[in-house]
Design an enzyme around this catalytic site. Structure first.
Site, PDB file in Angstrom:
ATOM      1  N   ASP A 182       0.853  -1.196   0.000  1.00 56.60           N
ATOM      2  CA  ASP A 182       0.000   0.000   0.000  1.00 56.60           C
ATOM      3  C   ASP A 182       0.890   1.248   0.000  1.00 56.60           C
ATOM      4  O   ASP A 182       1.678   1.457   0.926  1.00 56.60           O
ATOM      5  CB  ASP A 182      -0.887  -0.046   1.250  1.00 56.60           C
ATOM      6  CG  ASP A 182      -1.971   1.012   1.239  1.00 56.60           C
ATOM      7  OD1 ASP A 182      -1.997   1.832   0.300  1.00 56.60           O
ATOM      8  OD2 ASP A 182      -2.785   1.018   2.187  1.00 56.60           O
ATOM      9  N   ASP A 218      -3.800   2.392  -5.518  1.00 58.23           N
ATOM     10  CA  ASP A 218      -2.507   2.382  -4.821  1.00 58.23           C
ATOM     11  C   ASP A 218      -2.295   1.216  -3.869  1.00 58.23           C
ATOM     12  O   ASP A 218      -1.416   1.272  -3.013  1.00 58.23           O
ATOM     13  CB  ASP A 218      -2.296   3.711  -4.092  1.00 58.23           C
ATOM     14  CG  ASP A 218      -3.100   3.784  -2.813  1.00 58.23           C
ATOM     15  OD1 ASP A 218      -4.223   3.247  -2.785  1.00 58.23           O
ATOM     16  OD2 ASP A 218      -2.622   4.366  -1.839  1.00 58.23           O
ATOM     17  N   GLU A 219      -3.049   0.145  -3.992  1.00 55.08           N
ATOM     18  CA  GLU A 219      -2.779  -1.002  -3.127  1.00 55.08           C
ATOM     19  C   GLU A 219      -3.153  -2.312  -3.801  1.00 55.08           C
ATOM     20  O   GLU A 219      -4.033  -2.350  -4.656  1.00 55.08           O
ATOM     21  CB  GLU A 219      -3.507  -0.883  -1.779  1.00 55.08           C
ATOM     22  CG  GLU A 219      -4.986  -0.737  -1.884  1.00 55.08           C
ATOM     23  CD  GLU A 219      -5.679  -0.606  -0.530  1.00 55.08           C
ATOM     24  OE1 GLU A 219      -5.380  -1.386   0.383  1.00 55.08           O
ATOM     25  OE2 GLU A 219      -6.533   0.267  -0.409  1.00 55.08           O
TER      26      GLU A 219
HETATM   27 MG   LIG Z   1      -2.438   3.910   0.304  1.00 55.62          MG
END
Ligand SMILES: [Mg+2]
Length: 417
Positions: A12, A102-103
C-alpha cells in the site's frame, strides 16, 4: 503454495497523491502537504500528525495546519505512477490482485526457491518501488489477506511487518477494533458504547452475541476476522473489458408516473412528462457516476458509452456512442448518456420504461487524453473530491450539486461526524 505459511503481501503506497507531489517537487519534501483545496484528497504525514484527514473540508484542514502547502490534484500523474507501481508488482509475482489505484495483494508462496522468503521478497519490493517509481510503500505479510492488510495498516508509513503464523492472535488482539477491515465508524461507536474497544474483546464475545449487537452479516464478519478466519485466496484481477451499472424502475410510483406521462389528461401530457424525464435523468446521472467512479478507482478510462433500456412491454433497446477519446470523467460520460436517452425518450414515453443500464467499454489503460472543451482543473478536482468523500462516508453522502460552490470551485457540506 503452503497455505500454512505467511505468503500474502499487502502493499500500500503511503499518502499516495501527496507522495507523488513530493517526488515531483523537492520543495514539498518533509513538509505538511495537502492535495485538494476544497476537499482534502490526500495529505502527507506531517499534516496527518496535525489531525488533517482525507475527505475533510479544506477550511478545517487549513485551520488545523495553517502552514500546510495546498496543491491542486494532478490525476494524470497519479494514474501514471499507479501503472508504474503495478508494473513492479507484476515483476515481483504473477499473482497480483489490485484493490485500488494504490494497493494490491501479492501471493508469493510459490517463489521461495527463486526469490527467497516472503520477507525478503517484500523488502526487495519496497526498494524496487522506491528506486523505479520514487515512492514510499508499506508492506504487510501474513497468512491471510485480512491480516496482511492489518499488518500494513499498523506499519505506515514506509514500513514492513511480517506476522508469523504462530503469532497471529498475539498481534491482532491488542489492536483497536477500528483496525479490522470493514469496521466503520458506526460499528466502532456501537461497540464503544458497550466498552468493547479491542479486537481481543470482540473475539471473546462469541458469534451469537456479536450478531445480536451488530446484525447477522456484520456480526458474523467481525467474529470471523477477530479469529483471523479469512479463507480468500489472492486472485489475479481480471482485466475487465466493460464496466456497467443498472437500475430497475420498479414500484407503483414509477408505473404511475410512466403511465401519466403518456396519457393526455386534464393537466396535459407535457408537465408530467417533464417530471418523469427529470427523474429519469437523475437515475441516469447516478448510474454514470457509479460507473465513472469505478473506472477512476481502477485507474482506467473508456471510449464507448452504451445505454440499455427495457420497456414496459418487455422489449429492449441498446444504444451506443463512441467518444473521440477515452475518458473517466463523469461529466463527459454523462453528456454522452444523456444524448442517448434523449433519442430514446419518445419510445420510452410510449411504451413505459422498467430498466435503465449504463455501460462503458472499449476500456484502455492509457492515461486519459485531453478533451476539449473542458476545464481540467475543475472537472478532475470535482471527480476526485467526490470519490474521496464517498470512499470515506458512503455513496449517499452527498450529491454532485452540493459540492459545487460559487467562487472557490468547491465547498464542503456538512458531513457525518
Ligand atoms: Mg495507500
Amino acid at each position: 503454495v503452503g497455505s500454512g505459511d505467511a505468503t500474502i503481501l499487502h502493499a500500500d503506497l503511503d499518502a499516495f497523491y501527496a507522495s507523488v507531489e513530493q517526488r515531483d517537487d523537492p520543495r514539498l519534501r518533509g513538509r505538511p502537504v495537502i492535495v485538494g483545496g476544497g476537499v482534502v484528497l490526500a495529505c502527507s504525514y506531517p499534516a496527518k500528525a496535525r489531525g488533517v484527514r482525507t475527505a475533510m473540508g479544506g477550511r478545517q484542514a487549513r485551520q488545523l495546519c495553517p502552514e500546510a502547502i495546498v496543491v491542486p490534484p494532478r490525476m494524470e500523474a497519479y494514474t501514471a505512477a499507479s501503472r508504474a507501481v503495478f508494473e513492479v508488482f507484476r515483476q515481483t509475482t504473477p499473482l497480483v490482485e489490485g484493490l485500488s489505484i494504490d494497493e494490491a495483494f501479492l501471493e508469493v508462496g510459490g517463489l521461495w526457491r527463486i526469490r527467497g522468503s516472503p520477507e525478503r521478497i517484500a523488502d526487495k519490493l519496497r526498494r524496487d518501488v522506491l528506486d523505479q517509481v520514487g515512492l514510499p510503500i508499506t508492506v504487510g505479510v501474513a497468512r491471510t489477506k485480512f491480516l496482511a492488510k492489518v499488518a500494513s495498516g499498523v506499519s505506515k508509513p514506509d514500513g514492513l511487518r511480517v506476522v508469523p503464523p504462530d503469532r497471529e492472535l498475539e498481534f491482532l488482539h491488542p489492536l483497536p477494533v477500528g483496525r479490522l477491515w470493514g469496521v466503520g465508524r458506526v460499528t466502532e461507536a456501537r461497540l464503544a458504547e458497550l466498552r468493547i474497544t479491542t479486537v481481543g474483546q470482540v473475539a471473546e464475545l462469541g458469534e451469537a452475541a456479536l450478531v445480536s449487537i451488530l446484525g447477522l452479516a456484520n456480526g458474523r464478519h467481525l467474529h470471523a476476522l477477530a479469529h483471523n478466519r479469512d479463507p480468500r485466496p489472492v486472485k489475479n484481477t481480471p482485466r475487465r473489458h466493460s464496466m456497467g451499472a443498472q437500475h430497475a424502475l420498479g414500484g407503483r410510483r414509477w408505473a404511475a408516473l410512466s403511465t401519466a406521462a403518456r396519457t393526455p389528461g386534464a393537466g396535459g401530457v407535457e408537465p408530467v412528462a417533464a417530471v418523469w424525464a427529470g427523474e429519469l435523468d437523475a437515475v441516469l446521472a447516478g448510474l454514470v457516476e457509479r460507473v465513472a467512479r469505478r473506472l477512476r478507482k481502477a485507474g482506467r478510462s473508456g471510449r464507448t458509452v452504451t445505454l440499455r433500456l427495457r420497456f414496459g412491454d418487455f422489449s429492449r433497446a441498446t444504444r451506443s456512442r463512441t467518444l473521440p477519446h477515452a475518458t473517466a470523467r463523469t461529466q463527459t460520460l454523462l453528456d454522452a448518456a444523456r444524448g442517448l436517452l434523449a433519442a430514446a425518450l419518445p419510445t420510452a414515453t410510449k411504451r413505459g420504461l422498467t430498466l435503465v443500464g449504463v455501460a462503458v467499454d472499449n476500456l484502455s489503460d492509457a492515461p486519459e487524453q485531453l478533451e476539449l472543451p473542458f476545464d481540467p482543473f475543475r472537472d478532475a478536482q470535482l471527480d476526485a473530491a467526490l470519490d474521496a468523500v464517498r470512499e470515506k462516508y458512503g455513496t449517499t453522502a452527498l450529491s454532485r450539486a452540493t459540492l459545487l460552490g460559487r467562487d472557490t470551485g468547491l465547498v464542503m457540506p456538512m458531513l457525518p461526524d
